[in-house]
Write an enzyme that holds these catalytic residues in place. Structure first.
Site, PDB file in Angstrom:
ATOM      1  N   LYS A 183      82.892 -62.653 -32.773  1.00  0.00           N
ATOM      2  CA  LYS A 183      83.690 -63.933 -33.142  1.00  0.00           C
ATOM      3  C   LYS A 183      84.299 -63.743 -34.682  1.00  0.00           C
ATOM      4  O   LYS A 183      83.531 -63.105 -35.436  1.00  0.00           O
ATOM      5  CB  LYS A 183      82.517 -64.970 -33.245  1.00  0.00           C
ATOM      6  CG  LYS A 183      81.715 -65.311 -31.832  1.00  0.00           C
ATOM      7  CD  LYS A 183      82.567 -65.595 -30.868  1.00  0.00           C
ATOM      8  CE  LYS A 183      81.774 -65.958 -29.541  1.00  0.00           C
ATOM      9  NZ  LYS A 183      82.563 -66.435 -28.314  1.00  0.00           N
ATOM     10  N   HIS A 193      86.569 -66.893 -18.189  1.00  0.00           N
ATOM     11  CA  HIS A 193      85.482 -66.965 -19.441  1.00  0.00           C
ATOM     12  C   HIS A 193      83.832 -67.125 -18.984  1.00  0.00           C
ATOM     13  O   HIS A 193      83.844 -67.501 -17.573  1.00  0.00           O
ATOM     14  CB  HIS A 193      85.717 -68.198 -20.220  1.00  0.00           C
ATOM     15  CG  HIS A 193      84.724 -68.724 -20.905  1.00  0.00           C
ATOM     16  ND1 HIS A 193      83.960 -69.785 -20.537  1.00  0.00           N
ATOM     17  CD2 HIS A 193      84.202 -68.430 -22.282  1.00  0.00           C
ATOM     18  CE1 HIS A 193      82.953 -70.183 -21.662  1.00  0.00           C
ATOM     19  NE2 HIS A 193      83.174 -69.298 -22.392  1.00  0.00           N
TER      20      HIS A 193
END
Ligand code: MG
Length: 210
Positions: free
Chosen positions: A4, A142
């Site tokens: 991230k 996802h």
């Protein structure tokens, strides 16, 4: 691997990315996910910094419905972009395909079959993408969960992420799965994969018995 980015200053994120790249073999083995954190200006500055790194993809760059921002980034950033995780219907997907500036020859589509009204809704999105020239290999659903893995296998998609430490008990692999060189096969068993994960099946049994 994927990390991230976007919650720290760009300089700090670049140091984090560099630290991970140093651990990996040569080639595009690292993707980054900005969790929709960027406005257009920060997105383009980050894209410019990331462009030379050879990343596997740059994901969830800006607001998922800011299609102008997507198109602007895609116009100036040649490596793969990943989008679609937070869009849930075929109508939204068609807007992304039409106005998001994405490139079917390289970009990645993250629609999550569990979020997109199940497999029938997901199939509608695949149909809409194929009608606009997208290959199935562009789809990487996802979720890092067993359902996405099975959907990817059944439909011949590009791949499916595995997230062993998130989304328990749906995340991760079957109890007896073996990871070799960063890849794992889906279980060879009837069902959609949940049956091969004892922690998850225990939960279902308890719910059904309760
Ligand atoms: Mg994401």
């Amino acid at each position: 691997m994927k990390i991230k980015i976007g919650s720290l200053p760009l300089k700090t994120d670049m140091a984090r990315i560099d630290a991970v790249l140093r651990l990996l073999p040569a080639g595009s083995h690292l993707a980054v996910d900005a969790m929709n954190a960027f406005g257009p200006e920060r997105a383009s500055k980050t894209a410019a910094a990331l462009a030379p790194l050879g990343l596997m993809w740059f994901e969830d760059i800006c607001d998922p419905l800011d299609l102008d921002a997507h198109a602007g980034i895609a116009a100036g950033y040649a490596p793969p972009i990943a989008a679609g995780e937070a869009l849930f219907s075929a109508a939204e997907a068609r807007l992304l395909f039409r106005h998001g500036g994405l490139r079917p020859d390289r970009d990645i589509l993250l629609f999550d079959p569990a979020h997109c009204y199940g497999l029938p809704g997901y199939l509608e999105i695949i149909d809409a993408a194929e009608a606009r020239g997208w290959p199935r290999r562009a789809f990487w659903p996802h979720g890092g969960h067993l359902f996405s893995l099975h959907v990817a296998q059944a439909l011949g998609l590009g791949g499916s992420e595995i997230n062993p430490s998130s989304f328990p008990p749906f995340g991760g692999l079957a109890d007896d799965a073996v990871v070799t060189n960063g890849r794992a096969a889906p279980p060879d068993a009837p069902g959609i994969g949940f049956e091969t994960k004892s922690e998850l099946m225990d939960l279902f049994r308890n719910l059904m018995n309760g």
